[in-house]
Every structure is written in structure tokens, then in C-alpha cells.
Design a protein around this motif. Structure first.
Motif, mmCIF file in Angstrom:
data_model
loop_
_atom_site.group_PDB
_atom_site.id
_atom_site.type_symbol
_atom_site.label_atom_id
_atom_site.label_comp_id
_atom_site.label_asym_id
_atom_site.label_seq_id
_atom_site.Cartn_x
_atom_site.Cartn_y
_atom_site.Cartn_z
ATOM 1 N N GLY A 135 -8.239 0.996 -3.470
ATOM 2 C CA GLY A 135 -7.099 0.690 -4.326
ATOM 3 C C GLY A 135 -6.342 -0.591 -4.049
ATOM 4 N N ARG A 136 -6.734 -1.369 -3.019
ATOM 5 C CA ARG A 136 -6.020 -2.621 -2.762
ATOM 6 C C ARG A 136 -6.305 -3.593 -3.901
ATOM 7 N N ARG A 137 -5.283 -4.316 -4.360
ATOM 8 C CA ARG A 137 -5.447 -5.205 -5.511
ATOM 9 C C ARG A 137 -5.161 -6.665 -5.205
ATOM 10 N N ILE A 138 -4.810 -6.967 -3.962
ATOM 11 C CA ILE A 138 -4.562 -8.366 -3.585
ATOM 12 C C ILE A 138 -5.453 -8.704 -2.391
ATOM 13 N N PRO A 139 -5.654 -9.997 -2.103
ATOM 14 C CA PRO A 139 -6.511 -10.365 -0.971
ATOM 15 C C PRO A 139 -5.975 -9.797 0.342
ATOM 16 N N ILE A 140 -6.892 -9.416 1.224
ATOM 17 C CA ILE A 140 -6.501 -8.776 2.487
ATOM 18 C C ILE A 140 -5.650 -9.718 3.343
ATOM 19 N N SER A 141 -5.856 -11.016 3.197
ATOM 20 C CA SER A 141 -5.075 -11.989 3.973
ATOM 21 C C SER A 141 -3.603 -11.991 3.565
ATOM 22 N N LYS A 142 -3.327 -11.588 2.332
ATOM 23 C CA LYS A 142 -1.938 -11.570 1.845
ATOM 24 C C LYS A 142 -1.337 -10.168 1.849
ATOM 25 N N VAL A 192 -0.132 -6.308 3.235
ATOM 26 C CA VAL A 192 0.816 -5.890 4.267
ATOM 27 C C VAL A 192 0.323 -4.589 4.897
ATOM 28 N N GLU A 193 0.684 -4.367 6.148
ATOM 29 C CA GLU A 193 0.287 -3.127 6.805
ATOM 30 C C GLU A 193 1.198 -1.979 6.381
ATOM 31 N N ASN A 194 0.618 -0.985 5.763
ATOM 32 C CA ASN A 194 1.298 0.244 5.334
ATOM 33 C C ASN A 194 2.664 0.019 4.675
ATOM 34 N N PRO A 195 2.702 -0.627 3.508
ATOM 35 C CA PRO A 195 3.992 -0.776 2.818
ATOM 36 C C PRO A 195 4.443 0.557 2.238
ATOM 37 N N THR A 196 5.732 0.709 2.037
ATOM 38 C CA THR A 196 6.254 1.929 1.407
ATOM 39 C C THR A 196 6.834 1.570 0.042
ATOM 40 N N ALA A 197 6.970 2.573 -0.801
ATOM 41 C CA ALA A 197 7.529 2.360 -2.138
ATOM 42 C C ALA A 197 8.977 1.866 -2.048
ATOM 43 N N THR A 198 9.701 2.346 -1.049
ATOM 44 C CA THR A 198 11.100 1.927 -0.876
ATOM 45 C C THR A 198 11.175 0.436 -0.542
ATOM 46 N N TYR A 223 4.151 -11.654 -4.486
ATOM 47 C CA TYR A 223 5.491 -11.963 -3.992
ATOM 48 C C TYR A 223 6.002 -10.851 -3.091
ATOM 49 N N VAL A 224 5.838 -9.605 -3.531
ATOM 50 C CA VAL A 224 6.311 -8.452 -2.750
ATOM 51 C C VAL A 224 5.605 -8.412 -1.397
ATOM 52 N N ALA A 225 4.289 -8.628 -1.402
ATOM 53 C CA ALA A 225 3.523 -8.605 -0.149
ATOM 54 C C ALA A 225 3.965 -9.725 0.794
ATOM 55 N N GLU A 226 4.383 -10.830 0.237
ATOM 56 C CA GLU A 226 4.863 -11.957 1.052
ATOM 57 C C GLU A 226 6.226 -11.657 1.668
ATOM 58 N N MET A 227 7.071 -10.921 0.927
ATOM 59 C CA MET A 227 8.448 -10.692 1.365
ATOM 60 C C MET A 227 8.642 -9.451 2.238
ATOM 61 N N ILE A 228 7.785 -8.448 2.139
ATOM 62 C CA ILE A 228 7.969 -7.207 2.914
ATOM 63 C C ILE A 228 8.039 -7.468 4.417
#
Length: 144
Positions: free
Chosen positions: A32-39, A41-47, A107-112
Motif C-alpha cells: 500500500g505504500r504510494r510514495i518512494p521509499i526514500s521519501k 516515513v517510519e510508521n506515520p499515524t493518522a493524527t 509534503y506530509v511525508a517531508e513534514m512528519i
């Protein structure tokens, strides 16, 4: 199909969905990952996803009890879905910097990782959590 076209992009049903699995670097694309693995995040949460989106000014709401269909783990940590409004009622973009769902996810993956909760956790909170889990496992083995 005509019904979907007739509804306004401002309806909450028309907001895009972002599941934490889309941004998780522990997942494969098949999982289910939809972005490159390099970008990713480790275990993000919905919050965390909700926090980042609302901080940048997107109209967002969290559905806590929703689950990603490919997620086999039913833990609370993996639950949740974030709905994000990309387009306004007239069809124009809410924010010009986010023309697509992929741009929002990147953007979200960059900021988390820059969130305060993430920067504080790296100090030593994770180690104590792991030790606590280990002792619980040990107690279970002794009883048997």
C-alpha cells in the motif's frame, strides 16, 4: 457516475483519503505504500497526517475508526484515515502548492519527521517502551 459528477468538490465525500500506509517506509508498494521509499516515513499515524495538513491550511478531518483494507494489523496505531479537501466548490484548488493527492502525500511525508512529537520521541522514549514490552513478554513465558 452522473451522481458523483453532480456533487460539489467541497462535499466531504469528495475529499481525498490518505491512509498512514501510503506514507509508511516499512510497507512495500504491494502493501500500500504510494510514495518512494526514500521519501516515506517510519510508521506515520493518522493524527500526525492531520496535524501537518491542518498546519499548512488545508481543510481536513480525521476518521479514527477507518482502516486501510490491505492493513493486516488491527492495532489502534494503524487505524485511521484522513480526508483532505483539494478543490473548492467552484473546482479551483484550495492551495496552489497542492495540485494533486501525490503532492499532498509527499509534503506530509517531508513534514512528519519535523513534528515536535517526532523530535521528542527520538530522545529515549522509544527505548523505555521497548524495555516495557520485553518485560511483559518475559512474564508471559514464566507463567507457562
Amino acid at each position: 457516475m452522473a451522481c458523483a459528477a453532480a456533487r460539489s468538490p467541497a462535499d466531504q465525500d469528495r475529499f481525498i483519503c490518505i491512509y498512514p500506509a501510503y506514507l509508511n517506509n516499512k510497507k512495500t508498494i504491494a502493501e500500500g505504500r504510494r510514495i518512494p521509499i526514500s521519501k516515506a516515513v517510519e510508521n506515520p499515524t493518522a493524527t500526525e497526517i492531520q496535524d501537518v495538513c491542518s498546519a499548512v491550511g488545508l481543510n481536513v478531518f480525521l476518521e479514527k475508526n477507518k482502516m486501510y483494507s490491505r492493513e493486516w494489523n488491527r492495532d489502534v496505531q494503524y487505524r485511521g484515515r484522513v480526508r483532505v479537501q483539494l478543490k473548492q466548490e467552484d473546482g479551483s484548488l484550495c492551495l496552489v502548492q497542492f495540485p494533486s493527492r501525490k503532492s499532498v502525500m509527499l509534503y506530509v511525508a517531508e513534514m512528519i519527521p519535523k513534528l515536535k512529537t517526532r523530535t521528542q520521541k527520538t530522545g529515549g522514549g522509544d527505548q523505555s517502551l521497548q524495555q516495557g514490552e520485553g518485560s511483559k513478554k518475559g512474564k508471559g513465558k514464566k507463567k507457562k
